[in-house]
Design a protein around this motif. Structure first.
Motif, short mmCIF file in Angstrom:
data_model
loop_
_atom_site.label_atom_id
_atom_site.label_comp_id
_atom_site.label_asym_id
_atom_site.label_seq_id
_atom_site.Cartn_x
_atom_site.Cartn_y
_atom_site.Cartn_z
N CYS A 24 7.15 3.05 1.63
CA CYS A 24 6.17 4.12 1.40
C CYS A 24 4.97 3.85 2.29
CB CYS A 24 5.75 4.12 -0.07
SG CYS A 24 4.84 2.62 -0.52
N CYS A 33 1.85 3.00 1.73
CA CYS A 33 1.06 1.79 1.45
C CYS A 33 1.93 0.54 1.58
CB CYS A 33 0.40 1.87 0.07
SG CYS A 33 1.42 1.26 -1.30
N GLY A 34 3.23 0.71 1.48
CA GLY A 34 4.13 -0.41 1.73
C GLY A 34 4.64 -1.12 0.48
N TYR A 35 4.04 -0.81 -0.69
CA TYR A 35 4.35 -1.65 -1.85
C TYR A 35 5.19 -0.98 -2.93
CZ TYR A 35 1.41 -4.97 0.43
OH TYR A 35 0.91 -5.83 1.35
N TYR A 36 5.83 0.14 -2.59
CA TYR A 36 6.70 0.76 -3.56
C TYR A 36 7.78 -0.24 -3.97
CZ TYR A 36 9.84 3.95 -5.86
OH TYR A 36 10.64 4.55 -6.79
N CYS A 69 2.01 0.06 -5.96
CA CYS A 69 2.04 1.11 -4.94
C CYS A 69 1.03 2.20 -5.34
CB CYS A 69 3.44 1.71 -4.84
SG CYS A 69 3.54 3.26 -3.93
N VAL A 70 0.25 2.68 -4.37
CA VAL A 70 -0.77 3.68 -4.66
C VAL A 70 -0.40 5.06 -4.11
CG1 VAL A 70 -2.62 1.97 -4.73
CG2 VAL A 70 -2.05 3.07 -2.56
N CYS A 71 0.87 5.22 -3.70
CA CYS A 71 1.25 6.49 -3.07
C CYS A 71 1.73 7.49 -4.11
CB CYS A 71 2.36 6.26 -2.05
SG CYS A 71 2.00 4.94 -0.91
ZN LIG Z 1 3.03 3.01 -1.67
#
Ligand SMILES: [Zn+2]
Ligand SMILES: Nc1ncnc2c1ncn2[C@@H]1O[C@H](COP(=O)(O)OP(=O)(O)O)[C@@H](O)[C@H]1O
Ligand SMILES: [Mg+2]
Length: 514
Positions: free
Chosen positions: A352, A354-357, A364-366
């Motif tokens: 995703c 932000c990268g952290y999904y 994750c902040v998306c």
């Molecule tokens: Zn994310």
């Protein structure tokens, strides 16, 4: 008087003999004929200065230079040396005696030093084919040329040495390279090894399957999860290069001027990882003097595209054709050249923006729509080139500090080689097919027959994951490879079940998942 020197012109990865006729007679002026390009014209200026710094002079005569055959483009500055030698010989300043025996190529610096040139290996092959006794080249290129057997290769530092050689004033030793020794001593000598990678057993398994069947892989995972580390180790588990492959790969790097000084032969499979800001020309090759691009430098090795969604769409689109054809043709109005481009594609991306999904620790902040837009940056047709999708989850810290060694690349490679042997037999009557990933629909029907249980399993997966017909074929190909790794003549249900796991990122699946 009229004299001849001989050079060589590189087209694609092969070279062709160029005859340079030089005549000096009464009069003034310098005339170049035979389609030389502007760089060849400029070389006259360099020759003028280089001669005078070395105590020679351009003859005060009318000099006519004809480069034949006329219909072949002669580009670049590598003709400085044969032109300079031809001019001196036509003015009777040096003996023409040895000029028929040697091909001569090299770029002159203003002080008469010889600069490295591109394509010395194909030129040396050409010199041998044309029956020359030897080739005279800048020192930096001598070792790559010296892999050609039965040809005397002389590496020279400057113009004066070449003159001394032709005048037979001093003894020169040809450069010798023992091709077989060079090849077998350095074969499979990879610095990066899979034994450095802790955990990630499922990812390593997927990469082993990919290597075994020649499947392209897309890795998806957060930053720091080890995607780059894993991709870099891929060449070390591919079957060893054959001598023929090593020579072909070396030729491409020679033509691109990327071989490096004093390198004779590339014995490791290349790993190329161009940055996502790369232009399409740099990726696939091109330019007004066509040059091989990254896909050709990766020939017989791995092309790694990190941060796949960051690449310009136009750049990714130009990849599609060579991925199918395993060769790239670059067309110009008057000619076209071909470069081999048979590589394994490995790509990596974040799950995703932000990268952290799906990260085990970080949040994750998306939003779902942001994630969908991000994944949609990769076009369906490109996504379709990947047989294997694999999620890379970071290894927990306690496992990273575990001292136990993981399995070595050598061990993994042995299994890959065994699986490739089966494929060689399978495709013996299909000269253009070498491994499972290359099978088209017809061969899939022929070689990937499955029983009723497998059939049901696959049908259920297609419904559950809403897989496309193409994804269906890809699962069959990957299961064929998994069965080959087990030396199993038939594809069994558990092979199918494993292959299904590697479709986790299909477009249809993303929608459900994210
Ligand atoms: Zn994310
Ligand atoms: N499974 C692992 N075993 C050993 N080291 C690891 C592992 N995963 C990550 N690392 C370490 O973390 C670094 C960053 O990994 P990298 O491959 O750059 O991640 P990514 O490309 O996914 O962002 C690596 O260079 C390595 O030192
Ligand atoms: Mg990385």
């Amino acid at each position: 008087m009229l004299v001849r020197t001989y050079g060589s012109a590189v087209y694609g990865i092969n070279a062709q003999k160029i005859t340079i006729e030089v005549d000096s007679s009464r009069g003034v002026g310098f005339y170049l004929v035979g389609l030389p390009d502007s760089a060849v014209r400029e070389s006259f200026q360099r020759i003028d200065v280089a001669l005078s710094t070395n105590g020679y002079k351009l003859p005060g005569k009318k000099i006519v230079v004809n480069m034949a055959p006329a219909d072949i483009r002669k580009e670049g500055s590598a003709y400085d040396l044969p032109l300079a030698i031809g001019i001196l010989a036509s003015d009777e300043r040096i003996s023409p005696q040895l000029l028929e025996d040697y091909m001569i190529m090299g770029e002159l610096a203003l002080d008469g030093q010889l600069r490295p040139i591109r394509g010395a290996l194909p030129m040396a092959i050409n010199a041998k084919e044309e029956g020359f006794r030897g080739i005279i080249l800048p020192s930096a290129n001598a070792r790559e040329a010296a892999v050609v057997k039965g040809l005397e290769v002389y590496g020279m530092d400057n113009l004066q040495q070449v003159i001394d050689f032709l005048e037979q004033r001093a003894d020169f030793e040809p450069v010798r390279v023992d091709l077989e020794k060079e090849f077998f001593q350095n074969l499979d000598n990879y610095e990066a090894d899979f034994s450095d990678v802790k955990g990630q057993e499922n990812v390593k398994r997927a990469l082993e399957i990919a290597a075994a069947g020649g499947h392209n892989v897309l890795m998806i995972g957060p930053p720091g999860s080890g995607k780059t580390m894993l991709a870099k180790r891929m060449p070390s588990i591919l079957p060893p290069l054959t001598l023929e492959e090593a020579l072909e790969t070396t030729k491409i790097h020679s033509v691109a001027g990327r071989l490096g000084t004093n390198v004779s032969l590339l014995t490791r499979r290349p790993f190329r990882s161009p940055h996502h800001t790369i232009s399409d020309v740099a990726l696939v090759g091109g330019g007004s003097y066509p040059q091989p691009g990254e896909i050709s430098l990766a020939h017989n090795g791995v092309l790694f595209l990190d941060e796949l969604p960051e690449f310009k769409r136009s750049v990714l689109e130009v990849l599609r054709q060579p991925l199918e054809d395993r060769v790239i043709t670059i067309s110009r109005s008057k000619f076209s050249v071909e470069y081999p481009a048979s590589f394994m594609l490995i790509a990596a991306m974040n799950p995703c923006p932000c990268g952290y999904y799906n990260h085990p620790e970080k949040e994750c902040v998306c939003t779902p729509s942001q994630i969908r837009r991000y994944l949609n940056k990769i076009s369906g047709p490109l996504l379709d080139r990947f047989d294997i999708h694999i999620e890379v989850i970071p290894v927990p810290f306690k496992d990273l500090s575990d001292n136990r060694q993981s399995e070595s690349s050598r061990k993994i490679r042995q299994r890959v080689i065994a699986a490739r042997k089966i494929q060689q037999k399978r495709f013996a009557q299909y000269p253009s097919i070498h491994y499972n990933a290359q099978m088209g629909a017809k061969l899939i029907r022929k070689f990937c027959k499955i029983d009723d249980t497998s059939q049901q399993l696959l049908r259920a997966a297609v419904e559950r994951l809403q897989l496309s017909a193409r994804a269906y074929d890809r699962i069959l190909k990957v299961s064929r490879t998994i069965a080959d790794l087990e030396q199993s003549p038939d594809i069994e249900p558990h092979h199918i079940a494993e292959a299904i796991q590697y479709r986790s990122l299909d477009k249809e699946t993303w929608g459900n998942k994210y």
